[in-house]
Design a protein around this motif. Structure first.
Motif, short mmCIF file in Angstrom:
data_model
loop_
_atom_site.label_atom_id
_atom_site.label_comp_id
_atom_site.label_asym_id
_atom_site.label_seq_id
_atom_site.Cartn_x
_atom_site.Cartn_y
_atom_site.Cartn_z
N THR A 1 0.87 -1.28 -0.12
CA THR A 1 0.11 -0.15 0.01
C THR A 1 0.94 1.43 -0.14
N LEU A 2 1.99 1.31 0.77
CA LEU A 2 2.97 2.50 1.05
C LEU A 2 3.45 2.78 -0.28
N ILE A 3 3.88 1.46 -1.00
CA ILE A 3 4.74 1.68 -2.29
C ILE A 3 3.83 2.25 -3.36
N SER A 4 2.57 1.65 -3.40
CA SER A 4 1.70 1.95 -4.34
C SER A 4 1.05 3.34 -4.32
N TRP A 5 0.93 3.93 -3.06
CA TRP A 5 0.54 5.48 -3.03
C TRP A 5 1.66 6.21 -3.16
N VAL A 6 2.76 6.00 -2.57
CA VAL A 6 3.85 7.07 -2.39
C VAL A 6 4.70 6.86 -3.66
N THR A 7 5.20 6.05 -4.08
CA THR A 7 6.06 5.96 -5.51
C THR A 7 5.45 6.88 -6.72
N PRO A 8 4.09 6.83 -7.21
CA PRO A 8 3.63 7.80 -8.03
C PRO A 8 4.01 8.97 -7.81
N ILE A 9 3.85 9.69 -6.45
CA ILE A 9 4.12 10.99 -6.38
C ILE A 9 5.39 11.57 -6.68
N PHE A 10 6.49 10.72 -6.60
CA PHE A 10 7.70 11.07 -7.17
C PHE A 10 7.95 10.84 -8.83
N ILE A 11 7.17 9.98 -9.39
CA ILE A 11 7.07 9.88 -10.74
C ILE A 11 6.50 11.16 -11.30
N VAL A 12 5.15 11.70 -10.66
CA VAL A 12 4.58 12.62 -11.20
C VAL A 12 5.49 13.96 -11.06
N LEU A 13 6.20 14.20 -9.83
CA LEU A 13 6.88 15.24 -9.68
C LEU A 13 8.08 15.45 -10.59
N PHE A 14 8.52 14.35 -10.85
CA PHE A 14 9.77 13.88 -11.84
C PHE A 14 9.33 14.68 -13.13
N CYS A 15 7.97 14.41 -13.62
CA CYS A 15 7.44 14.56 -14.90
C CYS A 15 7.02 16.11 -14.95
N ALA B 1 7.67 18.62 -12.73
CA ALA B 1 8.58 19.88 -12.51
C ALA B 1 9.22 20.64 -13.64
N PRO B 2 9.84 19.74 -14.71
CA PRO B 2 10.54 20.55 -15.68
C PRO B 2 9.93 21.75 -16.51
N ASN B 3 8.63 21.20 -16.72
CA ASN B 3 7.77 22.19 -17.47
C ASN B 3 6.18 22.01 -17.29
N TYR B 4 5.40 22.52 -16.63
CA TYR B 4 3.96 22.35 -16.35
C TYR B 4 3.18 22.56 -17.42
N GLU B 5 3.75 23.17 -18.45
CA GLU B 5 2.68 23.30 -19.85
C GLU B 5 2.56 21.97 -20.43
N ASN C 1 3.28 14.82 -24.41
CA ASN C 1 4.85 14.96 -24.78
C ASN C 1 5.67 13.85 -23.92
N ILE C 2 6.78 14.33 -23.40
CA ILE C 2 7.78 13.17 -22.73
C ILE C 2 7.01 12.86 -21.42
N PRO C 3 6.44 13.79 -20.55
CA PRO C 3 5.90 13.03 -19.30
C PRO C 3 4.61 12.13 -19.56
N TYR C 4 4.16 12.23 -20.88
CA TYR C 4 3.04 11.32 -20.96
C TYR C 4 3.42 9.75 -21.46
#
Length: 295
Positions: A236-250, A252-256, A268-271
């Motif tokens: 549960t912890l891995i499933s709910w926490v790990t995606p946070i870092f993936i989303v932030l990594f995608c 942060a560089p460009n919210y557009e 684009n690349i985040p997708y």
């Protein structure tokens, strides 16, 4: 005092380098006083009426005069010192202008293309209705599943039951953010946030599915072997926490990359990095586990 005036039927002698979607929409009237280079600060201002050119499909008339000093001496139209009659409305065929100086006057019409709202076809309306009805039914069924499992001690304490409850919560979050993603496009900041939330719940849902595959593998294949202690809590912890870092990594560089005029989602690349690649990895992983269990 002698006043001279001239009338030009076209703007061929008043060429501009950039029209900015503003086109001369009437005749050009030039007025001056003999012996004076410029006449300014007239009180009351001069009143000039222009008949709109019916061949020009423009709107929002702008009272203007030719200023040869603009655009680095190339010349351009300016509205300084001129204003339109406050009683003007679009139904009228003429425009009355008031200017506090004498020079060459005309009206400019906005000829920029107007974007008409897209009319939805009956098929599109039907598909939208099916989408909303399907999401509402899905959320209702997920809520019934959660309530049923929580009301039974045997189900809510079982490993599969706890994973299923987490999956239902993740899917509800995915469906709700999907609805918001459709209607959040006008506000850029909200659209980017909703798109990131949609990506997050998407990843959480598939990671919980992978956890369920691992749980089945341990129960059906590693029957008497060593199990993972506190597997549900860790999964549960891995499933709910790990995606946070993936989303932030995608994100942060460009919210557009999370903003669109039609639907708020990652592009684009985040997708590809934040959605397609994790989906393929988990999808292949689940099929591998499935074949191992079957064999």
């Amino acid at each position: 005092t002698r006043i001279t005036h001239a009338v030009f039927l076209s703007d061929s002698l008043f060429l501009r380098r950039d029209s900015n979607d503003l086109e001369v929409g009437g005749i050009i009237i030039s007025a001056s006083v003999v012996g004076y280079n410029s006449i300014e600060s007239l009180d009351p201002p001069v009143s000039i009426s222009f008949l709109k050119n019916p061949s020009i499909n423009g709107s929002e008339p702008l009272c203007s005069f030719w200023n040869p000093s603009l655009d680095d001496g190339y010349g351009d139209w300016s509205s300084d010192g001129c204003q339109i009659d406050e009683s003007y409305n679009d139904v009228q065929d003429y425009v009355t202008c008031f200017c506090d100086h004498l020079t060459s006057f005309s009206i400019l019409l906005d000829v920029s293309p107007t974007i008409e709202p897209t009319k939805e076809t009956p098929l599109a309306l039907a598909l939208n209705a099916v989408t909303y009805i399907g999401i509402i039914i899905s959320i209702f069924c997920l809520l019934i599943t959660i309530i049923s499992y929580l009301s039974s001690k045997k189900l809510r304490t079982s490993e599969n039951g706890q994973l299923l409850i987490n999956l239902c919560l993740a899917l509800i979050g995915l469906y709700v953010t999907f609805i918001f993603a459709i209607h959040s496009t006008p506000v850029i900041g909200l659209c980017a946030f909703v798109a990131a939330a949609l990506q997050y719940f998407f990843l959480v849902s598939f990671m919980i599915m992978a956890s369920e595959a691992i749980s089945l593998y341990m129960k059906l294949v590693v029957v008497l072997g060593r199990n993972i202690p506190h597997f549900v809590i860790k999964a549960t912890l891995i499933s709910w926490v790990t995606p946070i870092f993936i989303v932030l990594f995608c994100f942060a560089p460009n919210y557009e990359n999370y903003v669109s005029d039609h639907f708020c989602r990652a592009f684009n690349i985040p997708y590809y990095i934040g959605m397609v690649v994790p989906f393929l990895i988990i999808y292949i992983f689940n099929w591998v586990i499935f074949f191992i269990i079957i064999v």
